[in-house]
Motif scaffolding. Structure first.
Motif, mmCIF file in Angstrom:
data_model
loop_
_atom_site.group_PDB
_atom_site.id
_atom_site.type_symbol
_atom_site.label_atom_id
_atom_site.label_comp_id
_atom_site.label_asym_id
_atom_site.label_seq_id
_atom_site.Cartn_x
_atom_site.Cartn_y
_atom_site.Cartn_z
ATOM 1 N N HIS A 168 38.781 63.381 64.302
ATOM 2 C CA HIS A 168 39.038 64.777 63.941
ATOM 3 C C HIS A 168 37.869 65.672 64.362
ATOM 4 C CE1 HIS A 168 40.290 68.246 61.524
ATOM 5 N NE2 HIS A 168 39.028 68.313 61.139
ATOM 6 N N LEU A 169 36.651 65.142 64.250
ATOM 7 C CA LEU A 169 35.451 65.908 64.591
ATOM 8 C C LEU A 169 35.145 65.889 66.084
ATOM 9 C CD1 LEU A 169 33.205 64.818 61.589
ATOM 10 C CD2 LEU A 169 34.292 67.058 61.934
ATOM 11 N N GLY A 170 35.966 65.186 66.861
ATOM 12 C CA GLY A 170 35.753 65.120 68.296
ATOM 13 C C GLY A 170 34.626 64.195 68.705
ATOM 14 N N ALA A 171 34.242 63.299 67.813
ATOM 15 C CA ALA A 171 33.161 62.340 68.094
ATOM 16 C C ALA A 171 33.764 61.025 68.573
ATOM 17 C CB ALA A 171 32.329 62.110 66.832
ATOM 18 N N PRO A 172 32.998 60.249 69.303
ATOM 19 C CA PRO A 172 33.487 58.929 69.722
ATOM 20 C C PRO A 172 33.745 58.032 68.497
ATOM 21 C CG PRO A 172 31.448 59.503 70.874
ATOM 22 C CD PRO A 172 31.659 60.530 69.819
ATOM 23 N N VAL A 173 34.754 57.195 68.599
ATOM 24 C CA VAL A 173 35.091 56.281 67.511
ATOM 25 C C VAL A 173 34.803 54.855 67.989
ATOM 26 C CG1 VAL A 173 36.902 55.430 65.970
ATOM 27 C CG2 VAL A 173 36.875 57.847 66.669
ATOM 28 N N PRO A 174 33.785 54.209 67.405
ATOM 29 C CA PRO A 174 33.493 52.836 67.815
ATOM 30 C C PRO A 174 34.623 51.878 67.423
ATOM 31 C CG PRO A 174 31.949 53.573 66.112
ATOM 32 C CD PRO A 174 32.881 54.701 66.381
ATOM 33 N N ASP A 175 34.771 50.802 68.184
ATOM 34 C CA ASP A 175 35.806 49.810 67.909
ATOM 35 C C ASP A 175 35.717 49.279 66.484
ATOM 36 O OD1 ASP A 175 36.761 50.073 70.483
ATOM 37 O OD2 ASP A 175 35.723 48.283 71.233
ATOM 38 N N GLU A 176 34.524 49.236 65.924
ATOM 39 C CA GLU A 176 34.326 48.707 64.571
ATOM 40 C C GLU A 176 35.041 49.545 63.512
ATOM 41 O OE1 GLU A 176 30.805 47.387 67.016
ATOM 42 O OE2 GLU A 176 31.939 49.263 66.774
ATOM 43 N N LEU A 177 35.458 50.764 63.863
ATOM 44 C CA LEU A 177 36.122 51.648 62.904
ATOM 45 C C LEU A 177 37.601 51.866 63.223
ATOM 46 C CD1 LEU A 177 33.325 54.311 62.394
ATOM 47 C CD2 LEU A 177 33.895 52.372 60.901
ATOM 48 N N THR A 178 38.181 50.955 64.021
ATOM 49 C CA THR A 178 39.605 51.123 64.347
ATOM 50 C C THR A 178 40.415 50.004 63.735
ATOM 51 O OG1 THR A 178 39.328 49.960 66.443
ATOM 52 C CG2 THR A 178 39.168 52.352 66.487
#
Length: 178
Positions: A168-178
């Motif tokens: 939502h904030l337009g930041a990268p999402v690491p695989d650890e948080l998917t």
């Protein structure tokens, strides 16, 4: 769990936790402002009023949903630089306790000690080179030490919610948080 040690009145549980530092494209102040807009402060007055009148839990849930459309609220915030600036430090850092008491209750009912790990501790800070970073320990790692699969599953839900917040904030999402 890395290891355990027990003594008559002591239980020591070791754990391994992934600390995630996510570089964000915005500068520190821009990202902090967007984060604080997306993660509003807990409405302490209205929450206290519900507790005072012993409102049903559904009313607490409704208020949390209203207060935190993305699932999280700020319970506490500390802007560290003014204090550490006295020592000559210039890096900006804001530390937060971010969470949702409705989600935390699902852990609490199984082990009240889970509150050591929720709300989640996060920072928005500057790296030594001035890059803006968002940092958090992966929620499922922090609660896994309790050895309760149902609590760890709520931690995994929090992993995904943090990922959704970053998205939502337009930041990268690491695989650890998917």
């Amino acid at each position: 769990m890395v290891g355990t040690t027990t003594h008559p009145a002591t239980l020591a549980l070791a754990r391994s936790v992934a600390r995630l530092e996510i570089a964000v494209e915005d500068d520190y102040e821009q990202f902090r402002a967007r984060y604080e807009q997306a993660v509003p402060p807990l409405d302490y007055r209205r929450t206290f009023d519900l507790v005072t009148v012993q409102a049903p839990w559904s009313a607490v849930q409704d208020l949390a949903d209203e207060n935190a459309p993305l699932g999280f609220m700020i319970f506490w915030r500390f802007d560290a630089q003014p204090l550490f600036g006295v020592a000559g430090d210039h890096a900006r850092c804001t530390e937060y306790l971010m969470g949702n008491h409705v989600i935390a209750e699902r852990m609490y009912r199984r082990d009240a000690g889970a509150l050591l790990y929720v709300p989640l501790r996060t920072t928005i800070h500057e790296s030594p080179s001035g890059e803006a970073l968002f940092a958090i320990d992966r929620p499922s790692d922090t609660v896994a030490v309790l050895g309760r699969p149902e609590i760890t599953e709520v931690g995994r839900e929090l992993d995904r919610k943090v990922g959704a917040l970053l998205r939502h904030l337009g930041a990268p999402v690491p695989d650890e948080l998917t």
